[in-house]
Design a protein around this motif. Sequence first.
Motif, PDB file in Angstrom:
ATOM      1  N   ARG A  65       0.825  -1.207   0.000  1.00  0.00           N
ATOM      2  CA  ARG A  65       0.000   0.000   0.000  1.00  0.00           C
ATOM      3  C   ARG A  65       0.863   1.262   0.000  1.00  0.00           C
ATOM      4  NH1 ARG A  65      -5.353   1.320   1.312  1.00  0.00           N
ATOM      5  NH2 ARG A  65      -5.816  -0.866   1.761  1.00  0.00           N
ATOM      6  N   ALA A  66       1.964   1.262   0.747  1.00  0.00           N
ATOM      7  CA  ALA A  66       2.840   2.427   0.780  1.00  0.00           C
ATOM      8  C   ALA A  66       3.406   2.722  -0.614  1.00  0.00           C
ATOM      9  CB  ALA A  66       3.966   2.225   1.783  1.00  0.00           C
ATOM     10  N   SER A  67       3.792   1.673  -1.333  1.00  0.00           N
ATOM     11  CA  SER A  67       4.317   1.867  -2.691  1.00  0.00           C
ATOM     12  C   SER A  67       3.250   2.443  -3.613  1.00  0.00           C
ATOM     13  CB  SER A  67       4.831   0.536  -3.246  1.00  0.00           C
ATOM     14  OG  SER A  67       5.907   0.044  -2.469  1.00  0.00           O
ATOM     15  N   LEU A  68       2.008   1.988  -3.461  1.00  0.00           N
ATOM     16  CA  LEU A  68       0.928   2.522  -4.287  1.00  0.00           C
ATOM     17  C   LEU A  68       0.662   3.992  -3.970  1.00  0.00           C
ATOM     18  CD1 LEU A  68      -1.647  -0.420  -4.229  1.00  0.00           C
ATOM     19  CD2 LEU A  68      -0.320   0.368  -6.196  1.00  0.00           C
ATOM     20  N   GLU A  69       0.708   4.344  -2.688  1.00  0.00           N
ATOM     21  CA  GLU A  69       0.381   5.708  -2.306  1.00  0.00           C
ATOM     22  C   GLU A  69       1.396   6.709  -2.842  1.00  0.00           C
ATOM     23  OE1 GLU A  69      -2.299   6.683  -1.023  1.00  0.00           O
ATOM     24  OE2 GLU A  69      -3.191   4.786  -0.385  1.00  0.00           O
ATOM     25  N   VAL A  70       2.672   6.313  -2.966  1.00  0.00           N
ATOM     26  CA  VAL A  70       3.689   7.229  -3.491  1.00  0.00           C
ATOM     27  C   VAL A  70       3.925   7.002  -4.979  1.00  0.00           C
ATOM     28  CG1 VAL A  70       4.815   7.419  -1.259  1.00  0.00           C
ATOM     29  CG2 VAL A  70       5.625   5.714  -2.883  1.00  0.00           C
ATOM     30  N   LYS A  71       3.041   6.200  -5.611  1.00  0.00           N
ATOM     31  CA  LYS A  71       3.098   5.951  -7.055  1.00  0.00           C
ATOM     32  C   LYS A  71       4.389   5.248  -7.481  1.00  0.00           C
ATOM     33  CE  LYS A  71      -0.041   9.663  -8.423  1.00  0.00           C
ATOM     34  NZ  LYS A  71      -0.534   9.902  -7.062  1.00  0.00           N
ATOM     35  N   ASP A  72       4.900   4.392  -6.591  1.00  0.00           N
ATOM     36  CA  ASP A  72       6.041   3.542  -6.933  1.00  0.00           C
ATOM     37  C   ASP A  72       5.470   2.218  -7.425  1.00  0.00           C
ATOM     38  OD1 ASP A  72       8.338   2.080  -7.147  1.00  0.00           O
ATOM     39  OD2 ASP A  72       8.664   1.862  -4.996  1.00  0.00           O
ATOM     40  N   PHE A  73       5.074   2.172  -8.686  1.00  0.00           N
ATOM     41  CA  PHE A  73       4.377   1.006  -9.199  1.00  0.00           C
ATOM     42  C   PHE A  73       5.318  -0.182  -9.411  1.00  0.00           C
ATOM     43  CE2 PHE A  73       1.882   4.689 -10.961  1.00  0.00           C
ATOM     44  CZ  PHE A  73       0.945   4.645  -9.958  1.00  0.00           C
ATOM     45  N   ALA A  74       6.589   0.101  -9.671  1.00  0.00           N
ATOM     46  CA  ALA A  74       7.543  -1.001  -9.767  1.00  0.00           C
ATOM     47  C   ALA A  74       7.708  -1.678  -8.405  1.00  0.00           C
ATOM     48  CB  ALA A  74       8.885  -0.484 -10.283  1.00  0.00           C
ATOM     49  N   GLY A  75       7.815  -0.855  -7.348  1.00  0.00           N
ATOM     50  CA  GLY A  75       7.902  -1.435  -6.011  1.00  0.00           C
ATOM     51  C   GLY A  75       6.634  -2.165  -5.629  1.00  0.00           C
ATOM     52  N   ALA A  76       5.484  -1.624  -6.022  1.00  0.00           N
ATOM     53  CA  ALA A  76       4.219  -2.300  -5.723  1.00  0.00           C
ATOM     54  C   ALA A  76       4.136  -3.638  -6.447  1.00  0.00           C
ATOM     55  CB  ALA A  76       3.046  -1.405  -6.125  1.00  0.00           C
ATOM     56  N   THR A  77       4.603  -3.697  -7.674  1.00  0.00           N
ATOM     57  CA  THR A  77       4.626  -4.975  -8.411  1.00  0.00           C
ATOM     58  C   THR A  77       5.516  -5.983  -7.714  1.00  0.00           C
ATOM     59  OG1 THR A  77       4.277  -3.775 -10.490  1.00  0.00           O
ATOM     60  CG2 THR A  77       5.115  -6.027 -10.637  1.00  0.00           C
ATOM     61  N   SER A  78       6.650  -5.520  -7.197  1.00  0.00           N
ATOM     62  CA  SER A  78       7.550  -6.412  -6.463  1.00  0.00           C
ATOM     63  C   SER A  78       6.875  -6.944  -5.214  1.00  0.00           C
ATOM     64  CB  SER A  78       8.839  -5.669  -6.111  1.00  0.00           C
ATOM     65  OG  SER A  78       9.689  -6.485  -5.335  1.00  0.00           O
ATOM     66  N   ARG A  79       6.145  -6.099  -4.497  1.00  0.00           N
ATOM     67  CA  ARG A  79       5.454  -6.556  -3.288  1.00  0.00           C
ATOM     68  C   ARG A  79       4.321  -7.517  -3.636  1.00  0.00           C
ATOM     69  NH1 ARG A  79       9.216  -5.848   0.373  1.00  0.00           N
ATOM     70  NH2 ARG A  79       9.885  -3.673   0.565  1.00  0.00           N
ATOM     71  N   SER A  80       3.670  -7.292  -4.757  1.00  0.00           N
ATOM     72  CA  SER A  80       2.636  -8.236  -5.193  1.00  0.00           C
ATOM     73  C   SER A  80       3.231  -9.611  -5.473  1.00  0.00           C
ATOM     74  CB  SER A  80       1.932  -7.680  -6.437  1.00  0.00           C
ATOM     75  OG  SER A  80       0.952  -8.561  -6.906  1.00  0.00           O
ATOM     76  N   ASN A  81       4.417  -9.631  -6.076  1.00  0.00           N
ATOM     77  CA  ASN A  81       5.098 -10.913  -6.305  1.00  0.00           C
ATOM     78  C   ASN A  81       5.507 -11.576  -4.995  1.00  0.00           C
ATOM     79  OD1 ASN A  81       4.832 -10.484  -9.065  1.00  0.00           O
ATOM     80  ND2 ASN A  81       6.832  -9.482  -9.232  1.00  0.00           N
ATOM     81  N   ASP A  82       5.886 -10.741  -4.009  1.00  0.00           N
ATOM     82  CA  ASP A  82       6.229 -11.298  -2.696  1.00  0.00           C
ATOM     83  C   ASP A  82       5.034 -11.996  -2.077  1.00  0.00           C
ATOM     84  OD1 ASP A  82       8.765 -10.307  -2.976  1.00  0.00           O
ATOM     85  OD2 ASP A  82       8.404  -8.497  -1.767  1.00  0.00           O
ATOM     86  N   LEU A  83       3.850 -11.444  -2.285  1.00  0.00           N
ATOM     87  CA  LEU A  83       2.660 -12.108  -1.753  1.00  0.00           C
ATOM     88  C   LEU A  83       2.440 -13.465  -2.406  1.00  0.00           C
ATOM     89  CD1 LEU A  83       0.062  -9.171  -1.471  1.00  0.00           C
ATOM     90  CD2 LEU A  83       1.240 -10.346   0.392  1.00  0.00           C
ATOM     91  N   ASP A  84       2.744 -13.587  -3.693  1.00  0.00           N
ATOM     92  CA  ASP A  84       2.613 -14.877  -4.365  1.00  0.00           C
ATOM     93  C   ASP A  84       3.593 -15.892  -3.784  1.00  0.00           C
ATOM     94  OD1 ASP A  84       0.639 -13.899  -6.012  1.00  0.00           O
ATOM     95  OD2 ASP A  84       2.046 -13.260  -7.569  1.00  0.00           O
ATOM     96  N   VAL A  85       4.781 -15.413  -3.394  1.00  0.00           N
ATOM     97  CA  VAL A  85       5.784 -16.328  -2.837  1.00  0.00           C
ATOM     98  C   VAL A  85       5.403 -16.751  -1.422  1.00  0.00           C
ATOM     99  CG1 VAL A  85       8.199 -16.528  -2.151  1.00  0.00           C
ATOM    100  CG2 VAL A  85       7.599 -15.360  -4.278  1.00  0.00           C
ATOM    101  N   ASP A  86       5.014 -15.802  -0.582  1.00  0.00           N
ATOM    102  CA  ASP A  86       4.707 -16.108   0.817  1.00  0.00           C
ATOM    103  C   ASP A  86       3.316 -16.684   1.008  1.00  0.00           C
ATOM    104  OD1 ASP A  86       7.167 -15.166   1.404  1.00  0.00           O
ATOM    105  OD2 ASP A  86       6.513 -13.276   2.283  1.00  0.00           O
ATOM    106  N   GLY A  87       2.453 -16.470   0.015  1.00  0.00           N
ATOM    107  CA  GLY A  87       1.085 -16.921   0.186  1.00  0.00           C
ATOM    108  C   GLY A  87       0.247 -15.878   0.899  1.00  0.00           C
TER     109      GLY A  87
END
Length: 807
Positions: free
Chosen positions: A363-385
Amino acid sequence: VEAKRSSEDLRLTFPFKVPVAASAFRRADSIWVVFDTDKKLDVDAIAREGAALVADVTNFDLPQGKALRIRLARPQLAALSSGDRGWSLTIADKIQSPSQPLVVTRNVADPVRANVGIGISKPSQLHRLNDPDAGISLMVVTAPGPVSGLIKKQNFVEFSLLESIHGIVVQPNADDVTMELSSDKAVLGRPGGLTLSAAMMAPERATSTARPVFEINEWRANKKADFIKTRDRLMTVAAESSGDQRMPAHLDLARFYMAHGFYPEAKGILDLAFSEVKQGDEGPSALIVHAVASTLFGRPEQALKDLANPSVGNNFDTQLWRALAFARLGRWADAREKFKNVEFALTSQPIDLQRLIILDAFRASLEVKDFAGATSRSNDLDVDGIAPDQIAEAALLRGRLAEALGREKDALSEFQTAAESEDRPAAAEAKVLGVLLRQRRNEIGDDEALRDLETVAVIWRGDGIEVQNLQMLSRAYAGLGRYGEAFAAARNATKLQPNSDISRKLQDEASGLFEQIFNGSKGDDLPPVQALALFYEYRELTPIGRRGDEMIRRLADRLVAVDLLDQASELLQYQIDHRLEGAARAQVATRLAMVYLMNRKPERAIAALRSTRIADLAGEVRQQRLLLEARAQSDIGRHDLAIDIVSNVGGREAVRLRSDIYWAARRWRESAEQIELLYGNRWRDFQPLTALEKSDVIRAVVGYSLSEDAIGLARFREKYGPKMDSEDDRAPFDLASKPASANSADFARIAKMAATIDTLDGFLREMKTRFPDAMARAKLPPEIKVDPNPTGSLPEIVGLKRKQVKR
C-alpha cells in the motif's frame, strides 16, 4: 578562536557567549565551518598552534553569518561537538565523536510537487557561499546541536547532497532549486517539481542483522500449542516470577499472544510489566514487542515512542517496525523509504508478520506511485502466500495496481472480488474505487453511482474510506444541484479527519462552490428562502476579505427580496460597524439606509447616513445619499429641512421626492405641480399610460382638487382625460378632477383617496431605476424600464420655463 595542540589531535574551540547554530563539512583538503553570527573570528591561534597540520585559514563574510575555511597540510579526519562553551572542532587521525545520520526522504506522490525532505532538528539559516577553489555555489543549512550530518554523498538530477559533519550542504545543478526550512526538516524543491525516480532503487543490504525479536521456531510452537493450557502455564510463570526473571516471563506471554493475533492482550501484559520497573530498564526486546503490538492494535504513535528509546538502537529490525508504524499513520513517503531497506529483517520474521508487513509495504508503494515497487510486493505475496483473511485486502491492492498500470478490466475484477468478501473495510473501499472506475469508463450513470455511494456511506463509517466516499458524494451532489447535501458531506469529512489531505481538498471545493452560489450565478435558480437557509446553515464557508463582504451584501439583497428587512439590516449594519472603511463603508450605509426606509425606520436611516459621512464621495453616491436623507427627514416630519437638502439636486427621482415631501406636508398644489413637471409632454405620446403613470396622474389631480386649483384641474383634465381609457381609471379621475364643494360627499371621497396614497413605493422605484446598484439583486417589476436619461435630466416641458432655485 582557541586552539590547543596535543600529540593526538588539534582541538579548536569557538567560545560563543550565546547559542549559535553552525554547520561543518569537508571539501577536498579543506574543512569548512559556518556560523550564524556577525562577530569577527580571530583565527591567529589556529595558524600558531596548528602549523604542522594547517596550511592556511581564511575568513569569509556571509550576509547573515561567517564562514571559515581551514586548509589541511595532510589528510586528517574532523569531528564537531557542541557544549556549554560553544562549538569544538577536533582534527585528528580518527573520528572522536561520529555524527548522527540524517535521513533523506523522497516525496513523489504528486509529480508537480515532487521534493526531497531531509529530517534535521531546528534548522536555523540557509547560507549561500562560493567555493573559490572549485568555482561553484553551495547551499549550507546551519543547525544547533546535537551534531548530525549526511553520512555519504547522494546525487540527484538537479542537485547533490554532499557529505557533511554537521548540517546540510547542497550543490545545486539547476539555478531554480529552492529550499524551505521548517521546525524539523529542510525541503528541497523546484517549480514544477523535482525530477525523481519512483523510489525504485534496489534496497540496501545489511551485512549482518541483530537477532530477531520474534523467533520463527518459537512463533510456530506457540501457534501449534494448545491455547488454554499454554496461556495458563505462561500466565502462572509470569505471576510467580520475580526480580530479573519477571520481564522475560511477561515477554514470553506477550509473544504467545502475538502469535495468536491477540495484540491488545500482548500490549496489556507488557504495560503491566513496564509499570513494575524503573523507566529505562524495560529492555530493547520488550520495547520492540510492545511497539509491534501497539502498531497492530491501532496505536502507531505509541510504537514510535517505544522505538525512539535510546536502548532500542537503530538496526534494520527497528527500521522495519518504524516503517510499519509510519504506514499505519498514513505517512506513506516515510514508510516507503524505510521499507526499502529492510529486506533481511523482513525475511527473518514469522510468515504471519511477513504477510502483514508486505501488505502495508504494498500500500505504501501505491500511495507514493512507486508502481515497480508495488509490483515487487505483489510478487512477494505470491511467494509467501496469502492468509484467508487477507485475500480481500490483497485483491483490493492488486486492483489499484492494475488500474494504475492501465489494466482496467483486471482492476474491476479484483475490485469485485474484494467487494464481495466479508472483509468490510476492503469491501467498502473496493466498492468506492469500483464506482469511480466504472464512471470513468462510462459503464454506469450518475444515479446508479450515487446509489452505490450512498449505500457505502450507510454501511461503513469512521476512517479514510468514509472520507474518500464523502468526497465523491459531495461532488456528485454538487453536480446534481443538491448543494445542501454536498456541503453536509464536506462538513462530515472535516469532522471525521480534519488533517486529512482529502478533507482539506474537499473543504476547499465546498468553499469554492459556496462562493459560486452566493457570488456567482449558480444560486440564481434557488428559491430565496432555500438560499437563505443554505447560507445560515453553512455560513462557516464564507470566504474572508473582500469576497466575503460582497457575499454578505448580496445575501442582504436576497433578504430584502423576500421582505426580511430586519435580518438584512443586521447584516449590513455589522459590515458598517466592523468590516468596512472609507468610501466602501459609505456605499454600504447607503444600501442600509434604503433598507431602513423600506422597513419604515427613518430615524435609523438618518443615523446610518450621518455616521458614515465623508467628504470625498463620488457625485452619484453623494446624490443618492442626499435623496435618502431627505426622504427620511420628511418621514419624521421635517419637511422644510427635507426640501432644503434636495434643493440643488436634479433628476427625475429628485422631482418625485419633492412631490412626496410636499404631499406629506399637505402642500397639495406644489406636490401636483412636481408630478406635472415629472411627466412633462407625456400626454402628447400615442403610447398608452402604464398603471403606475395613471396612479401618478390621479394623485396629481387629487392634489389640485384638494388645493382647489381649478386651472390646474382643467389643464390636467384636458391633457390626461382622453388617456384614461378603462372604467377603473376613469371613475376616480372624473371624481377627483371635477369641482367639488367643501361640504360635499365627493370631497370626502377625494380626501379618502389622498389618505390612501403611499408615496414610498414610487420613491423606491425611482431610486432603483436611477441607481440600479443600490440593491443589486433586487429585481425590478417588468413594467419599470431603465432610466433613458442616465444623467438625471428632465424632459423639456413646452410652454414652461424652469426657474433655478437659490438659497
